[in-house]
Design a protein around this motif. Structure first.
Motif, PDB file in Angstrom:
ATOM      1  N   ALA A  54       0.919  -1.061   0.023  1.00 62.48           N
ATOM      2  CA  ALA A  54       0.670   0.043  -0.486  1.00 62.48           C
ATOM      3  C   ALA A  54       0.765   1.282   0.047  1.00 62.48           C
ATOM      4  O   ALA A  54       0.208   2.445   0.004  1.00 62.48           O
ATOM      5  N   THR A  55       2.340   0.773   0.379  1.00 58.92           N
ATOM      6  CA  THR A  55       2.894   2.105   0.547  1.00 58.92           C
ATOM      7  C   THR A  55       3.711   3.075  -1.562  1.00 58.92           C
ATOM      8  O   THR A  55       4.032   2.332  -2.339  1.00 58.92           O
ATOM      9  N   PRO A  56       2.859   3.863  -1.696  1.00 57.57           N
ATOM     10  CA  PRO A  56       3.116   4.173  -2.853  1.00 57.57           C
ATOM     11  C   PRO A  56       4.752   4.231  -3.789  1.00 57.57           C
ATOM     12  O   PRO A  56       5.021   4.647  -4.659  1.00 57.57           O
ATOM     13  N   SER A  57       5.962   4.921  -2.019  1.00 58.87           N
ATOM     14  CA  SER A  57       6.995   5.085  -2.211  1.00 58.87           C
ATOM     15  C   SER A  57       7.683   4.284  -1.571  1.00 58.87           C
ATOM     16  O   SER A  57       7.790   4.815  -0.503  1.00 58.87           O
ATOM     17  N   PRO A  58       8.148   2.886  -2.382  1.00 63.79           N
ATOM     18  CA  PRO A  58       8.648   1.863  -1.509  1.00 63.79           C
ATOM     19  C   PRO A  58       9.931   1.501  -1.027  1.00 63.79           C
ATOM     20  O   PRO A  58      10.671   2.880  -2.031  1.00 63.79           O
ATOM     21  N   PRO A  59      10.109   1.904   0.139  1.00 63.45           N
ATOM     22  CA  PRO A  59      12.247   1.867   0.377  1.00 63.45           C
ATOM     23  C   PRO A  59      12.726   1.227   0.139  1.00 63.45           C
ATOM     24  O   PRO A  59      11.734  -0.670   0.237  1.00 63.45           O
ATOM     25  N   LEU A  60      13.761   0.519  -0.314  1.00 61.77           N
ATOM     26  CA  LEU A  60      13.932  -0.822  -1.076  1.00 61.77           C
ATOM     27  C   LEU A  60      15.339  -1.007   0.277  1.00 61.77           C
ATOM     28  O   LEU A  60      15.591  -2.558   0.604  1.00 61.77           O
ATOM     29  N   MET A  61      15.616  -0.456   1.444  1.00 68.61           N
ATOM     30  CA  MET A  61      16.745  -1.122   1.916  1.00 68.61           C
ATOM     31  C   MET A  61      16.615  -0.142   3.680  1.00 68.61           C
ATOM     32  O   MET A  61      16.052   1.065   2.958  1.00 68.61           O
ATOM     33  N   PRO A  62      16.781  -0.327   4.766  1.00 69.93           N
ATOM     34  CA  PRO A  62      16.684   0.289   5.647  1.00 69.93           C
ATOM     35  C   PRO A  62      18.509   0.943   5.683  1.00 69.93           C
ATOM     36  O   PRO A  62      19.257   0.509   5.228  1.00 69.93           O
ATOM     37  N   PRO A  63      18.244   2.064   6.651  1.00 67.33           N
ATOM     38  CA  PRO A  63      17.023   2.275   7.939  1.00 67.33           C
ATOM     39  C   PRO A  63      15.592   3.164   6.977  1.00 67.33           C
ATOM     40  O   PRO A  63      16.128   3.888   5.964  1.00 67.33           O
TER      41      PRO A  63
END
Length: 242
Positions: A54-63
């Motif tokens: 549901a996240t429109p701007s998904p992160p690839l890796m943390p943090p």
């Protein structure tokens, strides 16, 4: 606002650059890497954030930092946001860009430090790349550390301020990150740093200045500060620091 920080459990890693800013700012935050129910739950929470469809701007890796409705990834990006909201960056555009530029340079440096013990990449254990690591670590000790340390020493010298900091008269987020890099290098390459540091008195002063700040000193003395270990960015292998 109570921030939520998501990172791998058990290591400082790049998440530590974010923690230092949150601690210096006196911000309320929940560190999901130190989940009360253990590492397995911490990883599960991290995966939930990384793979939320549901996240429109998904992160690839943390943090990853959750700030209200915002989900922010990339260490330098997170710090740019926090710096602007917690008076840890200049108010003017030129100052903000310069501060961010310093942070990006620190990010480049961190990659080189990491690659000293994993020159072939993270898919291989250190034990699988020892000959390559020995060559890469020699390059780091002899050429790359003096290059980066010399650069930041120059920046400190050109900041015409008695503060002994990187930007203007006040602490900014790259000061905290530079402290973390120096702390990590003292752990990973104590012999090399003992030889190098006398040539960079500005960096030594900045390290002392940051570590003595009340909130940072309290954090460093607490159990919230994870110890360095041989699973993070900064690893001490004696054979790489002759």
């Amino acid at each position: 606002m109570t921030y939520e920080l998501y990172y791998w459990p058990g290591i400082q890693g790049r998440g530590e650059f974010v923690r230092l800013v949150l601690e210096e700012a006196g911000a309320e935050y929940v560190d999901f890497a130190k989940h009360k129910d253990g590492s397995e739950v911490a990883v599960r929470e991290l995966m939930r954030v990384l793979h939320d469809t549901a996240t429109p701007s998904p992160p690839l890796m943390p943090p990853v930092l959750k700030a209200g409705s915002l989900l922010i990834a990339q260490t330098a990006n997170i710090l740019m946001y926090l710096g602007a909201h917690h008076a840890l960056a200049p108010a003017d555009e030129a100052g903000r860009l310069w501060t961010h530029q310093l942070q990006l340079t620190i990010a480049d440096w961190v990659v080189e430090i990491h690659d000293a013990h994993h020159p072939l990449g993270g898919a291989f254990y250190y034990e699988d790349q020892k000959p390559e690591a020995a060559r890469r670590a020699a390059l780091l000790r002899d050429q790359r550390l003096p290059k980066f340390m010399g650069y930041f020493e120059t920046v400190l010298g050109r900041n015409r301020s008695p503060s002994g900091l990187l930007v203007g008269n006040s602490l900014t987020y790259p000061d905290l990150s530079l402290f973390q890099v120096l702390a990590g290098l003292r752990y990973a390459f104590p012999r090399a740093m003992a030889r190098l540091e006398p040539d960079y008195p500005g960096l030594v002063r900045l390290y002392a200045e940051v570590s003595a700040r009340p909130r940072i000193a309290a954090y460093l003395a607490s159990d919230r500060r994870l110890p360095f270990n041989e699973h993070g960015l900064f690893r001490h292998y004696p054979e790489l620091d002759p």
